[in-house]
Design a protein around this motif. Structure first.
Motif, PDB file in Angstrom:
ATOM      1  N   ALA A  30       0.658  -1.134   0.113  1.00 17.20           N
ATOM      2  CA  ALA A  30       0.258   0.216  -0.090  1.00 17.20           C
ATOM      3  C   ALA A  30       1.087   1.367   0.213  1.00 17.20           C
ATOM      4  O   ALA A  30       2.120   1.632   0.512  1.00 17.20           O
ATOM      5  N   ILE A  31       0.503   2.534  -0.719  1.00 18.02           N
ATOM      6  CA  ILE A  31       1.028   3.912  -0.215  1.00 18.02           C
ATOM      7  C   ILE A  31      -0.259   4.646  -0.279  1.00 18.02           C
ATOM      8  O   ILE A  31      -0.707   4.473  -1.026  1.00 18.02           O
ATOM      9  N   ILE A  32       0.354   5.240   0.614  1.00 20.02           N
ATOM     10  CA  ILE A  32      -0.401   6.535   1.116  1.00 20.02           C
ATOM     11  C   ILE A  32      -0.188   7.862   0.818  1.00 20.02           C
ATOM     12  O   ILE A  32       1.346   8.066   0.905  1.00 20.02           O
ATOM     13  N   VAL A  33      -1.285   8.424  -0.434  1.00 20.65           N
ATOM     14  CA  VAL A  33      -0.515   9.211  -0.662  1.00 20.65           C
ATOM     15  C   VAL A  33      -1.071  11.043  -0.310  1.00 20.65           C
ATOM     16  O   VAL A  33      -2.153  11.263   0.019  1.00 20.65           O
ATOM     17  N   ILE A  34      -0.048  11.518   0.532  1.00 23.31           N
ATOM     18  CA  ILE A  34      -0.429  12.895   1.251  1.00 23.31           C
ATOM     19  C   ILE A  34      -0.294  14.063   0.284  1.00 23.31           C
ATOM     20  O   ILE A  34       0.874  14.493  -0.366  1.00 23.31           O
ATOM     21  N   PRO A  35      -1.627  14.398  -0.009  1.00 24.59           N
ATOM     22  CA  PRO A  35      -1.410  16.033  -1.099  1.00 24.59           C
ATOM     23  C   PRO A  35      -0.824  17.335  -0.474  1.00 24.59           C
ATOM     24  O   PRO A  35      -0.161  17.432   0.413  1.00 24.59           O
ATOM     25  N   GLU A  36      -0.806  18.095  -1.931  1.00 25.02           N
ATOM     26  CA  GLU A  36      -0.407  19.363  -1.013  1.00 25.02           C
ATOM     27  C   GLU A  36      -1.354  20.373  -0.900  1.00 25.02           C
ATOM     28  O   GLU A  36      -2.338  19.222  -0.199  1.00 25.02           O
ATOM     29  N   ILE A  37      -1.152  21.596  -0.564  1.00 26.05           N
ATOM     30  CA  ILE A  37      -2.350  22.193   0.093  1.00 26.05           C
ATOM     31  C   ILE A  37      -3.346  22.299  -0.836  1.00 26.05           C
ATOM     32  O   ILE A  37      -4.116  23.651  -0.035  1.00 26.05           O
ATOM     33  N   PHE A  38      -3.718  22.010  -1.359  1.00 24.59           N
ATOM     34  CA  PHE A  38      -4.801  21.911  -2.680  1.00 24.59           C
ATOM     35  C   PHE A  38      -5.516  20.273  -2.471  1.00 24.59           C
ATOM     36  O   PHE A  38      -6.492  20.878  -3.560  1.00 24.59           O
ATOM     37  N   GLY A  39      -5.717  19.853  -1.738  1.00 25.32           N
ATOM     38  CA  GLY A  39      -6.548  19.153  -1.175  1.00 25.32           C
ATOM     39  C   GLY A  39      -6.707  17.129  -2.166  1.00 25.32           C
ATOM     40  O   GLY A  39      -5.522  17.309  -2.891  1.00 25.32           O
ATOM     41  N   VAL A  40      -7.197  16.605  -1.898  1.00 20.59           N
ATOM     42  CA  VAL A  40      -7.321  15.571  -2.615  1.00 20.59           C
ATOM     43  C   VAL A  40      -8.377  15.676  -3.918  1.00 20.59           C
ATOM     44  O   VAL A  40      -8.962  15.978  -4.457  1.00 20.59           O
ATOM     45  N   ASN A  41      -7.242  16.300  -5.025  1.00 21.70           N
ATOM     46  CA  ASN A  41      -7.922  16.796  -5.941  1.00 21.70           C
ATOM     47  C   ASN A  41      -7.574  15.957  -7.340  1.00 21.70           C
ATOM     48  O   ASN A  41      -6.937  15.141  -7.281  1.00 21.70           O
ATOM     49  N   GLU A  42      -7.648  16.554  -8.527  1.00 22.11           N
ATOM     50  CA  GLU A  42      -7.602  15.378  -9.709  1.00 22.11           C
ATOM     51  C   GLU A  42      -6.171  14.708 -10.187  1.00 22.11           C
ATOM     52  O   GLU A  42      -6.241  14.207 -10.149  1.00 22.11           O
ATOM     53  N   GLY A  43      -5.187  15.786  -9.725  1.00 21.72           N
ATOM     54  CA  GLY A  43      -3.818  15.430 -10.055  1.00 21.72           C
ATOM     55  C   GLY A  43      -3.504  14.207  -8.789  1.00 21.72           C
ATOM     56  O   GLY A  43      -2.773  13.558  -9.112  1.00 21.72           O
ATOM     57  N   ILE A  44      -4.103  14.666  -7.444  1.00 23.11           N
ATOM     58  CA  ILE A  44      -3.187  13.119  -6.191  1.00 23.11           C
ATOM     59  C   ILE A  44      -5.115  12.393  -7.118  1.00 23.11           C
ATOM     60  O   ILE A  44      -3.784  10.822  -6.918  1.00 23.11           O
ATOM     61  N   ARG A  45      -5.959  12.024  -7.057  1.00 29.83           N
ATOM     62  CA  ARG A  45      -6.853  11.331  -7.807  1.00 29.83           C
ATOM     63  C   ARG A  45      -5.334  10.285  -9.273  1.00 29.83           C
ATOM     64  O   ARG A  45      -5.459   8.764  -8.618  1.00 29.83           O
ATOM     65  N   SER A  46      -5.151  11.237  -9.674  1.00 30.10           N
ATOM     66  CA  SER A  46      -4.341  10.869 -11.023  1.00 30.10           C
ATOM     67  C   SER A  46      -2.385   9.805 -10.411  1.00 30.10           C
ATOM     68  O   SER A  46      -2.674   8.821 -10.688  1.00 30.10           O
ATOM     69  N   LYS A  47      -3.051  11.022  -9.359  1.00 30.58           N
ATOM     70  CA  LYS A  47      -1.504  10.122  -8.735  1.00 30.58           C
ATOM     71  C   LYS A  47      -1.546   8.932  -7.981  1.00 30.58           C
ATOM     72  O   LYS A  47      -1.270   7.268  -7.967  1.00 30.58           O
ATOM     73  N   CYS A  48      -2.668   8.798  -7.591  1.00 26.98           N
ATOM     74  CA  CYS A  48      -3.429   7.193  -7.046  1.00 26.98           C
ATOM     75  C   CYS A  48      -4.040   6.428  -8.188  1.00 26.98           C
ATOM     76  O   CYS A  48      -3.294   4.855  -7.769  1.00 26.98           O
ATOM     77  N   GLU A  49      -4.542   6.907  -8.811  1.00 28.48           N
ATOM     78  CA  GLU A  49      -4.802   5.555 -10.171  1.00 28.48           C
ATOM     79  C   GLU A  49      -3.694   4.595 -10.611  1.00 28.48           C
ATOM     80  O   GLU A  49      -3.350   4.023 -11.091  1.00 28.48           O
TER      81      GLU A  49
END
Length: 232
Positions: A30-49
């Motif tokens: 598993a990998i926990i993905v911690i976002p920048e100060i912009f929340g779980v936005n499209e870019g963070i969801r893309s990284k999760c994918e």
């Protein structure tokens, strides 16, 4: 397509919302993905994918859930950038590390996955460092982490692999801060720092004006290799 879930906070304070992407096949870690100060936005969801496509359960907790739950911001929009800076001022990183620990427990106990890595960006990069010093995370990676130079007194507690991506022209992390990071962390056998000459903060964002394609590709390839080594 990812799904939303809730993770119980360690202190009984409430439920931490999280975005989860599951691999199509066997889960290797598993990998926990911690976002920048912009929340779980499209870019963070893309990284999760992307991590899920490589066989990892990817979990992105909502770090601002206590005061701005569900916020998604675009750093290329000035008003949203300023809103994000306001949230950064409100954020308590000590509680943030406890939220990461709650996510580690959730992954290991409820999902039965022993190896847990973490990758964080900006504020998340700072939290990647703090997770390495304060939790038993298997390994962690920080991209352009802020204020790490102010926390070097914790570095002795790092017991598992940590990799930090440091753009040399980061306008949030001064050359003096970068120098202090190298002096404080280069001697530590658990820590690897990579410098990116001439690149600025946010160079590895998935979308938007800040991305530097060559730098992002290089940093992300190093991150993938790092996770393949330590998460198997």
């Amino acid at each position: 397509m990812g799904e939303k879930t809730q993770i119980s906070a360690l202190d009984g304070e409430g439920q931490i919302p999280a975005y989860v992407e599951r691999p199509a096949g066997e889960v290797k870690a598993a990998i926990i993905v911690i976002p920048e100060i912009f929340g779980v936005n499209e870019g963070i969801r893309s990284k999760c994918e992307s991590y899920a496509a490589e066989g990892y359960l990817a979990v992105a907790p909502d770090i601002f859930w206590r005061f701005a739950p569900g916020v998604e911001l675009n750093p290329d929009v000035e008003a949203e950038l300023q809103e994000a800076f306001g949230y950064f001022q409100q954020y308590d990183p000590d509680k943030g590390v406890k939220d990461i620990e709650a996510a580690i427990h959730w992954i290991r106990r409820e999902k039965g996955i022993a190896k847990v890595g973490l990758v964080g960006y900006c504020l998340g990069g700072r939290l990647a460092y703090m997770a390495a010093t304060r939790t038993d995370i298997t390994c962690s990676v920080g991209y352009y982490g802020v204020m790490i130079d102010q926390m070097l007194d914790e570095s002795h507690a790092i017991a598992n692999p940590l990799m930090l991506h440091v753009p040399t022209a980061d306008h949030f992390v001064t050359p003096e801060a970068q120098k202090a990071m190298h002096e404080g962390l280069d001697p530590n056998p658990h820590v690897t720092l990579h410098d990116y000459q001439g690149l600025d903060h946010g160079f590895a964002t998935e979308f938007g004006d800040r991305r530097d394609e060559a730098g992002a590709q290089l940093a992300d390839s190093r991150t993938r290799e790092f996770f393949a080594t330590y998460l198997g």
